[in-house]
Motif scaffolding. Structure first.
Motif, PDB file in Angstrom:
ATOM      1  N   SER A  54      31.027  99.797  20.047  1.00 42.91           N
ATOM      2  CA  SER A  54      30.460  98.839  21.004  1.00 42.91           C
ATOM      3  C   SER A  54      31.560  97.965  21.593  1.00 42.91           C
ATOM      4  O   SER A  54      31.506  97.592  22.773  1.00 42.91           O
ATOM      5  CB  SER A  54      29.414  97.955  20.330  1.00 42.91           C
ATOM      6  OG  SER A  54      28.339  98.739  19.879  1.00 42.91           O
ATOM      7  N   GLU A  96      23.854  97.938  23.483  1.00 43.40           N
ATOM      8  CA  GLU A  96      23.199  98.164  22.206  1.00 43.40           C
ATOM      9  C   GLU A  96      22.018  97.204  22.084  1.00 43.40           C
ATOM     10  O   GLU A  96      22.090  96.048  22.482  1.00 43.40           O
ATOM     11  CB  GLU A  96      24.205  97.888  21.082  1.00 43.40           C
ATOM     12  CG  GLU A  96      23.787  98.418  19.752  1.00 43.40           C
ATOM     13  CD  GLU A  96      24.904  98.264  18.716  1.00 43.40           C
ATOM     14  OE1 GLU A  96      26.095  98.326  19.072  1.00 43.40           O
ATOM     15  OE2 GLU A  96      24.562  98.075  17.556  1.00 43.40           O
ATOM     16  N   ASP A 171      24.993 102.529  25.056  1.00 38.86           N
ATOM     17  CA  ASP A 171      25.353 102.217  23.673  1.00 38.86           C
ATOM     18  C   ASP A 171      24.154 102.488  22.759  1.00 38.86           C
ATOM     19  O   ASP A 171      23.184 101.738  22.757  1.00 38.86           O
ATOM     20  CB  ASP A 171      25.803 100.754  23.560  1.00 38.86           C
ATOM     21  CG  ASP A 171      26.533 100.482  22.244  1.00 38.86           C
ATOM     22  OD1 ASP A 171      26.428 101.322  21.318  1.00 38.86           O
ATOM     23  OD2 ASP A 171      27.191  99.441  22.138  1.00 38.86           O
ATOM     24  N   GLU A 172      24.249 103.565  22.009  1.00 39.27           N
ATOM     25  CA  GLU A 172      23.250 103.957  21.016  1.00 39.27           C
ATOM     26  C   GLU A 172      21.817 103.995  21.529  1.00 39.27           C
ATOM     27  O   GLU A 172      20.932 103.305  20.991  1.00 39.27           O
ATOM     28  CB  GLU A 172      23.338 103.042  19.792  1.00 39.27           C
ATOM     29  CG  GLU A 172      24.739 103.085  19.206  1.00 39.27           C
ATOM     30  CD  GLU A 172      24.775 103.052  17.699  1.00 39.27           C
ATOM     31  OE1 GLU A 172      23.780 103.481  17.079  1.00 39.27           O
ATOM     32  OE2 GLU A 172      25.791 102.626  17.154  1.00 39.27           O
TER      33      GLU A 172
HETATM   34 MG   LIG Z   1      27.711  99.258  18.092  1.00 35.12          MG
END
Ligand SMILES: [Mg+2]
Ligand SMILES: Nc1ncnc2c1ncn2[C@@H]1O[C@H](COP(=O)(O)OP(=O)(O)OP(=O)(O)O)[C@@H](O)[C@H]1O
Length: 250
Positions: A54, A96, A171-172
């Protein structure tokens, strides 16, 4: 079918990260990171909790800024540019934790993502987002905060797409979602890449799905890139399998 089969273009970088070091106070989170993302590619970055994934994505967006090294986007050195300048250069980010606006409706969230000067594109872009995620169309009057986790992720991606990005940073997107929903989200990313030629930089802990989707991948350990290769190559490597795939592959 792997996305890697669809694209055989000459590598033309849209994002180049060289020797990037990022600190939080005295703590060094990135230790000389090199990464390339070429136009039309899906590139994934995998790594364990706290590896610095991140941080790299946020450093690309200028917050925090790299203390040393260089980040070039679309021919421009963005290393020391403020975040709002970087985000106005056709880079969109879904950070995220899918930060949508919980009290606003789906429709209002999507409007927030759109570029206001380009109103003429709005209807067309909205139609595309609803085609990609029909669920969002059904729920367009519902407040963001009352959507399910998967729907919120769809909304976060949809909102990022409304800004007509050339480069999408995710992000994810699979975090906390059931396998079926993860599959839908990844299928949508693949469709965007194939149909719209969208370039995607995808941070993921779900290494199995990410490496199957991506043309190329990087592995990050403790703020450094330790492995790089095509998605297929990395999936086949014993070090990747033992460290990142158990539990995630099935
Ligand atoms: Mg992360
Ligand atoms: N705002 C911050 N202040 C201080 N340290 C931070 C901050 N954000 C992250 N870190 C530290 O930097 C390191 C990298 O964190 P980062 O969030 O980039 O990891 P990650 O790879 O994204 O992990 P995860 O998979 O858990 O999301 C960690 O040790 C983390 O504790």
């Amino acid at each position: 079918m792997s996305a890697a089969q669809h694209i055989e273009t000459a590598a033309e970088p849209i994002l180049t990260v060289r020797g990037v070091e990022t600190f939080y106070g005295k703590i060094q989170a990135l230790r000389g990171v090199d990464i390339d993302v070429n136009r039309g590619e899906i590139v994934t970055l995998i790594g364990a909790n706290g590896a610095g994934k991140s941080t790299l994505m946020m450093t690309i967006c200028g917050n925090p800024q790299a203390r040393s090294g260089q980040i070039v986007y679309n021919g421009t050195d963005i290393t020391t540019l403020p975040t709002h300048d970087i985000m106005s250069m056709s880079i969109a980010q879904s950070p995220e934790g899918r930060r949508i606006f919980p009290r606003m409706t789906v429709m209002e969230n999507l409007q927030m993502g759109a570029i206001l000067e380009d109103e003429k594109y709005f209807d067309d872009d909205l139609r595309k987002v609803f085609e990609l995620f029909p669920r969002l169309k059904e729920r367009r009057g519902q407040r963001g905060g009352t959507l399910s986790g998967g729907e919120q992720q769809m909304l976060a991606i949809g909102r990022a797409l409304m800004s007509r990005p050339k480069l999408l940073l995710l992000d994810e997107p699979s975090l906390g979602l059931a396998p079926l929903v993860v599959k839908q989200i990844f299928e949508a990313i693949r469709e965007l890449n194939i149909n719209e030629g969208l370039t995607v930089f995808l941070v993921e802990q779900n290494a199995f799905h990410a490496l199957r989707l991506a043309h190329r991948g990087y592995v990050m350990v403790n703020g450094s890139i330790t492995m790089a290769g095509t998605g297929r190559e990395l999936l086949a490597r014993e070090e990747v399998r033992s460290a990142y795939l158990e539990g995630g592959a099935h």
